[in-house]
Design a protein around this motif. Sequence first.
Motif, PDB file in Angstrom:
ATOM      1  N   TYR A   9      -7.407  11.292  -8.249  1.00 30.47           N
ATOM      2  CA  TYR A   9      -8.167  10.646  -7.185  1.00 30.47           C
ATOM      3  C   TYR A   9      -7.363   9.483  -6.620  1.00 30.47           C
ATOM      4  O   TYR A   9      -6.746   8.719  -7.360  1.00 30.47           O
ATOM      5  N   ILE A  10      -7.379   9.370  -5.290  1.00 31.56           N
ATOM      6  CA  ILE A  10      -6.671   8.299  -4.594  1.00 31.56           C
ATOM      7  C   ILE A  10      -7.650   7.654  -3.620  1.00 31.56           C
ATOM      8  O   ILE A  10      -8.347   8.349  -2.882  1.00 31.56           O
ATOM      9  N   VAL A  11      -7.678   6.324  -3.599  1.00 26.98           N
ATOM     10  CA  VAL A  11      -8.540   5.590  -2.674  1.00 26.98           C
ATOM     11  C   VAL A  11      -7.740   5.286  -1.413  1.00 26.98           C
ATOM     12  O   VAL A  11      -6.668   4.681  -1.474  1.00 26.98           O
ATOM     13  N   GLY A  12      -8.267   5.740  -0.271  1.00 25.26           N
ATOM     14  CA  GLY A  12      -7.624   5.488   1.012  1.00 25.26           C
ATOM     15  C   GLY A  12      -8.413   4.483   1.826  1.00 25.26           C
ATOM     16  O   GLY A  12      -9.611   4.313   1.628  1.00 25.26           O
ATOM     17  N   TYR A  13      -7.733   3.804   2.736  1.00 22.99           N
ATOM     18  CA  TYR A  13      -8.403   2.818   3.577  1.00 22.99           C
ATOM     19  C   TYR A  13      -7.800   2.819   4.972  1.00 22.99           C
ATOM     20  O   TYR A  13      -6.651   3.215   5.168  1.00 22.99           O
ATOM     21  N   ARG A  14      -8.582   2.391   5.950  1.00 20.64           N
ATOM     22  CA  ARG A  14      -8.113   2.209   7.315  1.00 20.64           C
ATOM     23  C   ARG A  14      -9.041   1.230   8.020  1.00 20.64           C
ATOM     24  O   ARG A  14     -10.193   1.053   7.632  1.00 20.64           O
ATOM     25  N   LYS A  15      -8.525   0.588   9.073  1.00 23.19           N
ATOM     26  CA  LYS A  15      -9.315  -0.426   9.774  1.00 23.19           C
ATOM     27  C   LYS A  15     -10.237   0.186  10.815  1.00 23.19           C
ATOM     28  O   LYS A  15     -11.384  -0.213  10.936  1.00 23.19           O
ATOM     29  N   THR A  16      -9.735   1.159  11.590  1.00 21.09           N
ATOM     30  CA  THR A  16     -10.549   1.779  12.637  1.00 21.09           C
ATOM     31  C   THR A  16     -10.434   3.290  12.542  1.00 21.09           C
ATOM     32  O   THR A  16      -9.584   3.822  11.827  1.00 21.09           O
ATOM     33  N   ASP A  17     -11.267   3.983  13.313  1.00 19.55           N
ATOM     34  CA  ASP A  17     -11.242   5.449  13.302  1.00 19.55           C
ATOM     35  C   ASP A  17      -9.931   6.013  13.833  1.00 19.55           C
ATOM     36  O   ASP A  17      -9.561   7.138  13.499  1.00 19.55           O
ATOM     37  N   ASN A  18      -9.222   5.270  14.656  1.00 22.47           N
ATOM     38  CA  ASN A  18      -7.981   5.765  15.259  1.00 22.47           C
ATOM     39  C   ASN A  18      -6.763   5.545  14.368  1.00 22.47           C
ATOM     40  O   ASN A  18      -5.703   6.094  14.636  1.00 22.47           O
ATOM     41  N   ASP A  19      -6.889   4.758  13.323  1.00 21.84           N
ATOM     42  CA  ASP A  19      -5.773   4.496  12.415  1.00 21.84           C
ATOM     43  C   ASP A  19      -5.614   5.631  11.409  1.00 21.84           C
ATOM     44  O   ASP A  19      -6.559   6.341  11.107  1.00 21.84           O
ATOM     45  N   GLU A  20      -4.392   5.760  10.880  1.00 19.82           N
ATOM     46  CA  GLU A  20      -4.145   6.745   9.834  1.00 19.82           C
ATOM     47  C   GLU A  20      -4.603   6.165   8.499  1.00 19.82           C
ATOM     48  O   GLU A  20      -4.618   4.960   8.300  1.00 19.82           O
ATOM     49  N   TRP A  21      -4.955   7.053   7.576  1.00 22.45           N
ATOM     50  CA  TRP A  21      -5.362   6.620   6.245  1.00 22.45           C
ATOM     51  C   TRP A  21      -4.143   6.106   5.497  1.00 22.45           C
ATOM     52  O   TRP A  21      -3.077   6.697   5.546  1.00 22.45           O
ATOM     53  N   GLU A  22      -4.289   5.003   4.803  1.00 24.25           N
ATOM     54  CA  GLU A  22      -3.231   4.449   3.972  1.00 24.25           C
ATOM     55  C   GLU A  22      -3.751   4.355   2.543  1.00 24.25           C
ATOM     56  O   GLU A  22      -4.950   4.282   2.317  1.00 24.25           O
ATOM     57  N   THR A  23      -2.838   4.347   1.588  1.00 20.85           N
ATOM     58  CA  THR A  23      -3.222   4.197   0.182  1.00 20.85           C
ATOM     59  C   THR A  23      -2.291   3.194  -0.479  1.00 20.85           C
ATOM     60  O   THR A  23      -1.218   2.889   0.041  1.00 20.85           O
ATOM     61  N   SER A  24      -2.693   2.721  -1.630  1.00 17.59           N
ATOM     62  CA  SER A  24      -1.838   1.816  -2.399  1.00 17.59           C
ATOM     63  C   SER A  24      -0.791   2.608  -3.169  1.00 17.59           C
ATOM     64  O   SER A  24       0.157   2.045  -3.692  1.00 17.59           O
ATOM     65  N   GLY A  25      -0.993   3.914  -3.270  1.00  9.93           N
ATOM     66  CA  GLY A  25      -0.087   4.757  -4.036  1.00  9.93           C
ATOM     67  C   GLY A  25      -0.511   4.918  -5.477  1.00  9.93           C
ATOM     68  O   GLY A  25       0.079   5.686  -6.222  1.00  9.93           O
TER      69      GLY A  25
END
Length: 60
Positions: A9-25
């Motif tokens: 399992y990886i937790v992803g985050y983004r600021k807005t709907d148009n941004d790509e998902w990022e993770t801490s790795g």
Amino acid sequence: MKVVDIEVYIVGYRKTDNDEWETSGKTHGNLIDAQAVMNKLSKETKQQLKLFKFGRAVPL
């Protein structure tokens, strides 16, 4: 040789709907641990959070 399925399992985050998902790795091998991290982050930030589930096979 036996093969065991492991879910990661990886937790992803983004600021807005148009941004790509990022993770801490960082990966979590347990759903409860990943949900605890998401709950902690949701209290600290206003970013959108999503839990990604991946599977991989490990030879024994």
